[in-house]
Scaffold this motif. Structure first.
Motif, PDB file in Angstrom:
ATOM      1  N   ALA A  46      -4.517  -3.274 -40.879  1.00  0.00           N
ATOM      2  CA  ALA A  46      -4.394  -4.645 -41.399  1.00  0.00           C
ATOM      3  C   ALA A  46      -2.975  -4.887 -41.927  1.00  0.00           C
ATOM      4  N   ARG A  50      -0.310  -7.824 -40.748  1.00  0.00           N
ATOM      5  CA  ARG A  50       0.241  -8.761 -41.729  1.00  0.00           C
ATOM      6  C   ARG A  50       1.771  -8.696 -41.747  1.00  0.00           C
ATOM      7  N   PHE A  53       3.244 -10.689 -38.938  1.00  0.00           N
ATOM      8  CA  PHE A  53       3.208 -12.126 -39.212  1.00  0.00           C
ATOM      9  C   PHE A  53       4.297 -12.528 -40.213  1.00  0.00           C
ATOM     10  N   GLY A 171      -5.857 -12.979 -37.450  1.00  0.00           N
ATOM     11  CA  GLY A 171      -5.277 -12.055 -38.432  1.00  0.00           C
ATOM     12  C   GLY A 171      -6.294 -11.672 -39.493  1.00  0.00           C
ATOM     13  N   HIS A 172      -7.025 -12.663 -39.955  1.00  0.00           N
ATOM     14  CA  HIS A 172      -7.933 -12.417 -41.083  1.00  0.00           C
ATOM     15  C   HIS A 172      -9.298 -11.913 -40.636  1.00  0.00           C
ATOM     16  N   GLY A 175      -8.927  -6.617 -42.805  1.00  0.00           N
ATOM     17  CA  GLY A 175      -8.361  -6.478 -44.139  1.00  0.00           C
ATOM     18  C   GLY A 175      -8.930  -7.429 -45.175  1.00  0.00           C
ATOM     19  N   GLY A 176      -8.169  -7.598 -46.258  1.00  0.00           N
ATOM     20  CA  GLY A 176      -8.647  -8.410 -47.363  1.00  0.00           C
ATOM     21  C   GLY A 176      -7.531  -8.726 -48.340  1.00  0.00           C
ATOM     22  N   HIS A 178      -5.825  -8.048 -52.028  1.00  0.00           N
ATOM     23  CA  HIS A 178      -5.718  -7.009 -53.058  1.00  0.00           C
ATOM     24  C   HIS A 178      -5.682  -7.624 -54.452  1.00  0.00           C
ATOM     25  N   PHE A 182      -3.003 -10.187 -56.053  1.00  0.00           N
ATOM     26  CA  PHE A 182      -3.436 -11.586 -56.121  1.00  0.00           C
ATOM     27  C   PHE A 182      -4.609 -11.757 -57.101  1.00  0.00           C
TER      28      PHE A 182
HETATM   29  C1  HEM Z   1      -1.730 -19.972 -43.969  1.00  0.00           C
HETATM   30  C2  HEM Z   1      -1.353 -18.797 -43.599  1.00  0.00           C
HETATM   31  C3  HEM Z   1      -1.719 -17.543 -44.303  1.00  0.00           C
HETATM   32  C4  HEM Z   1      -1.900 -17.311 -45.635  1.00  0.00           C
HETATM   33  C5  HEM Z   1      -1.784 -18.299 -46.772  1.00  0.00           C
HETATM   34  C6  HEM Z   1      -2.270 -15.925 -45.777  1.00  0.00           C
HETATM   35  C7  HEM Z   1      -2.547 -15.291 -46.967  1.00  0.00           C
HETATM   36  C8  HEM Z   1      -2.919 -13.984 -47.119  1.00  0.00           C
HETATM   37  C9  HEM Z   1      -3.149 -13.314 -48.358  1.00  0.00           C
HETATM   38  C10 HEM Z   1      -3.017 -13.929 -49.710  1.00  0.00           C
HETATM   39  C11 HEM Z   1      -3.510 -12.043 -48.087  1.00  0.00           C
HETATM   40  C12 HEM Z   1      -3.804 -10.908 -49.060  1.00  0.00           C
HETATM   41  C13 HEM Z   1      -2.683  -9.887 -49.000  1.00  0.00           C
HETATM   42  C14 HEM Z   1      -2.910  -8.661 -49.816  1.00  0.00           C
HETATM   43  O1  HEM Z   1      -3.594  -8.712 -50.825  1.00  0.00           O
HETATM   44  O2  HEM Z   1      -2.402  -7.593 -49.435  1.00  0.00           O
HETATM   45  C15 HEM Z   1      -3.506 -11.902 -46.662  1.00  0.00           C
HETATM   46  C16 HEM Z   1      -3.843 -10.754 -46.001  1.00  0.00           C
HETATM   47  C17 HEM Z   1      -3.741 -10.595 -44.643  1.00  0.00           C
HETATM   48  N1  HEM Z   1      -3.207 -11.483 -43.753  1.00  0.00           N
HETATM   49 FE1  HEM Z   1      -2.787 -13.438 -44.139  1.00  0.00          FE
HETATM   50  N2  HEM Z   1      -2.289 -15.341 -44.551  1.00  0.00           N
HETATM   51  C18 HEM Z   1      -1.943 -16.287 -43.626  1.00  0.00           C
HETATM   52  C19 HEM Z   1      -1.828 -16.113 -42.269  1.00  0.00           C
HETATM   53  C20 HEM Z   1      -1.956 -14.904 -41.639  1.00  0.00           C
HETATM   54  C21 HEM Z   1      -1.693 -14.699 -40.238  1.00  0.00           C
HETATM   55  C22 HEM Z   1      -1.252 -15.792 -39.260  1.00  0.00           C
HETATM   56  C23 HEM Z   1      -1.952 -13.386 -39.987  1.00  0.00           C
HETATM   57  C24 HEM Z   1      -1.809 -12.612 -38.705  1.00  0.00           C
HETATM   58  C25 HEM Z   1      -1.629 -13.100 -37.545  1.00  0.00           C
HETATM   59  C26 HEM Z   1      -2.363 -12.783 -41.228  1.00  0.00           C
HETATM   60  C27 HEM Z   1      -2.765 -11.468 -41.364  1.00  0.00           C
HETATM   61  C28 HEM Z   1      -3.240 -10.922 -42.534  1.00  0.00           C
HETATM   62  C29 HEM Z   1      -3.856  -9.617 -42.607  1.00  0.00           C
HETATM   63  C30 HEM Z   1      -4.131  -8.659 -41.448  1.00  0.00           C
HETATM   64  C31 HEM Z   1      -4.171  -9.421 -43.954  1.00  0.00           C
HETATM   65  C32 HEM Z   1      -4.857  -8.203 -44.565  1.00  0.00           C
HETATM   66  C33 HEM Z   1      -3.849  -7.261 -45.147  1.00  0.00           C
HETATM   67  C34 HEM Z   1      -4.470  -6.043 -45.802  1.00  0.00           C
HETATM   68  O3  HEM Z   1      -5.692  -5.901 -45.848  1.00  0.00           O
HETATM   69  O4  HEM Z   1      -3.683  -5.206 -46.284  1.00  0.00           O
HETATM   70  N3  HEM Z   1      -2.347 -13.721 -42.202  1.00  0.00           N
HETATM   71  N4  HEM Z   1      -3.141 -13.105 -46.086  1.00  0.00           N
END
Ligand code: HEM
Length: 517
Positions: A46, A50, A53, A171-172, A175-176, A178, A182
């Motif tokens: 994950a 991220r 992106f 993308g979402h 993962g999740g 943290h 946050f």
């Molecule tokens: C409006 C757009 C987006 C917002 C506001 C957003 C916001 C977030 C936030 C707040 C987290 C939590 C991060 C953490 O606690 O480590 C997250 C995790 C993540 N995001 Fe996004 N995200 C967006 C778009 C995307 C896109 C476009 C992708 C991939 C193509 C993506 C992939 C991920 C992944 C894989 C995680 C999980 C990370 C982990 O578990 O360590 N996100 N995102």
């Protein structure tokens, strides 16, 4: 058609050979999707997605600046890049960075590998990204942003509303969020490394759960069902077109193919000055000239040659060939046929994502230096007959006997504190020495630490070599010295000569020696 060698051969190895014979192990860090090289509360696959992106999200399609250029290396302190994921990803890929692999290409590969490991679709991979040397502008959307702001961000990246919705959903699915990074989203009750509310109930499976849970209004996504409406950005994004796209994505096949498309588009968002290669194709028959050196008295070439055959169902040699023969052409025009044997270690097979399998054949032999070694063809006999491969119509796979790495090359650690010096030797074919334009050279890749980034920068230095008195019949020896910080001692170098007619003869991507001088 594939012509060996190419500058991306090494990348193709990393992409496909994850286990078995001659594994490259890049995928280990994200296999399985739920663990990989995880620590408490962290999911490497994950994090890699991220990171790709966030690096890309600063692109501005009107100026052509930003995009996937590894500028994230210098941006990890900024508020929009909260969390340790980025530096952790960059550390993961550190050891794979080389003069043939930019950090940004590795980030693209990281996305492709993570999606594959989690059961997602095959994302085509183009290469040739160039790394930024400083931070770029900001521009990653944040959860508290309004839909208008987020849409304007994606528009700047050159992506439509539909692509925005798909990309966030794709993308979402992994993962999740943290709680440590946050707490405003997850709530102040339990802020700890292990409290990471997930985006859906199958956070380690690349599936439609994130879509289904949103559409059924029953789920766990903290950016949809969070108590704090302000930070429910997924809810705003997913509903941006009245759920039309989300309904389409609820179909598993559509989800998979759409994710492949938008991920491909995402990793191909690069600065307008960069031209990407064609997508990397897995090579059906690929040689590896692992050893090509002079023996101690200079009368023989010691040769170790591997041939990798793709044996993936429907895409390669499914039943093992009855023979794999190497047909060697010397400089006098004579041909010799030598049989390669199926490699035995680990069954002589390697495996990659998407059920890829490869079979390995090995030839260890000696060739006469006096006769020279021009090129080889590969003959493969199967029940359907004999196939002769001449390297994509070029007449053969070159040995390049004009320049050979000298086995005397060694490592001198006695030098200045913190540095190591290499004595690097090459043997240049005597008949070419009189045609040289300038001295033979070493192109040495230094791995230099760079301020403000956890990943080193590759700086290539061209070093002239001087002739040494020792020689053998047919070859003259040259020596060059390279000094580099000891932290980056394990690196690669190319040897080459430039001839008066402008032609270059090279032997490339040689590992630095570990034996002391
Ligand atoms: C409006 C757009 C987006 C917002 C506001 C957003 C916001 C977030 C936030 C707040 C987290 C939590 C991060 C953490 O606690 O480590 C997250 C995790 C993540 N995001 Fe996004 N995200 C967006 C778009 C995307 C896109 C476009 C992708 C991939 C193509 C993506 C992939 C991920 C992944 C894989 C995680 C999980 C990370 C982990 O578990 O360590 N996100 N995102």
């Amino acid at each position: 058609e594939y012509v060996w060698p190419t500058k991306y051969d090494h990348f193709e190895d990393m992409l496909v050979m994850h286990s078995g014979y001659r594994r490259f192990g890049f995928g280990d860090l994200v296999v399985p999707c739920s663990f990989g090289s995880n620590t408490v509360g962290r999911q490497t696959a994950a994090e890699w997605v991220r990171t790709a992106f966030h690096d890309m999200a600063t692109f501005d399609h009107t100026t052509g600046k930003g995009g996937l250029d590894a500028s994230i290396m210098f941006e990890t302190e900024s508020g929009e890049n909260a969390g340790t994921a980025f530096n952790s990803t960059l550390s993961d890929i550190w050891e794979f960075v080389s003069p043939r692999t930019s950090v940004s290409d590795m980030i693209a590969l990281a996305l492709v590998a993570s999606v594959a490991s989690c059961g997602g679709p095959e994302v085509p991979l183009r290469l040739g990204r160039i790394d930024a040397t400083e931070a770029g502008p900001l521009g990653v959307p944040e959860p508290q942003d309004s839909l208008e702001t987020i849409q304007a961000d994606f528009d700047r990246m050159g992506l439509t509303t539909e692509e925005m919705i798909a990309l966030v959903a794709c993308g979402h699915t992994l993962g999740g969020v943290h709680s440590e990074d946050f707490p405003d989203i997850t709530g102040p009750e339990d802020v700890s490394a292990s409290n990471v509310p997930k985006f859906d109930n199958t956070h380690a499976e690349f599936d439609t759960a994130v879509v289904d849970e949103y559409l059924s209004n029953k789920g766990i996504n903290p950016l949809v069902f969070g108590k704090n409406e302000t930070t429910n950005s997924d809810k705003r994004v997913f509903g941006a077109d009245g759920n039309v796209t989300m309904h389409k994505l609820a179909d598993a096949a559509t989800f998979s193919s759409t994710c492949a498309e938008v991920f491909e588009k995402m990793i191909n968002v690069v600065p307008s000055t960069v031209t990407l290669s064609e997508p990397i194709q897995l090579v059906k028959v690929k040689p590896y000239l692992d050893t090509f050196k002079l023996n101690s008295d200079g009368t023989k070439f010691e040769v170790e040659l591997h041939v990798r055959l793709r044996s993936t169902k429907g895409k390669g040699y499914e039943s093992p060939p009855s023979s794999v023969t190497i047909d060697v052409l010397d400089r006098k025009g004579n041909r010799t046929s030598l049989q390669a044997a199926h490699a035995t270690l680990k069954g002589g097979q390697s495996y990659g994502f998407f059920s890829e399998t490869f079979d390995w054949y090995l030839l260890t032999t000696e060739l006469d230096v006096a006769a020279g070694a021009e090129s080889f063809k590969i003959h493969i006999s199967t029940s359907e007959g004999e196939e002769v491969l001449d390297n994509g119509g070029t007449g053969g796979y070159p040995f390049n006997d004009g320049v050979i790495a000298g086995t005397q090359s060694c490592l001198d650690t006695t030098g200045t504190q913190g540095n190591v010096t290499f004595d690097l030797y090459s043997a240049v074919r005597s008949d070419l020495v009189q045609d040289l334009d300038g001295a033979p050279w070493v192109s040495f890749a230094h791995r230099m630490p760079q301020q403000g980034a956890v990943t080193p920068r590759i700086v290539v230095e061209k070093i002239s070599m001087a002739e040494v008195t020792a020689s053998v019949d047919g070859y003259k020896f040259f020596k060059g010295k390279a000094t580099t910080p000891s932290s980056g001692w394990s690196t690669r170098y190319d040897l080459g000569i430039t001839l008066k007619d402008g032609k270059e003869v090279t032997r490339e991507f040689i590992r630095t020696p570990s034996t002391s001088c």
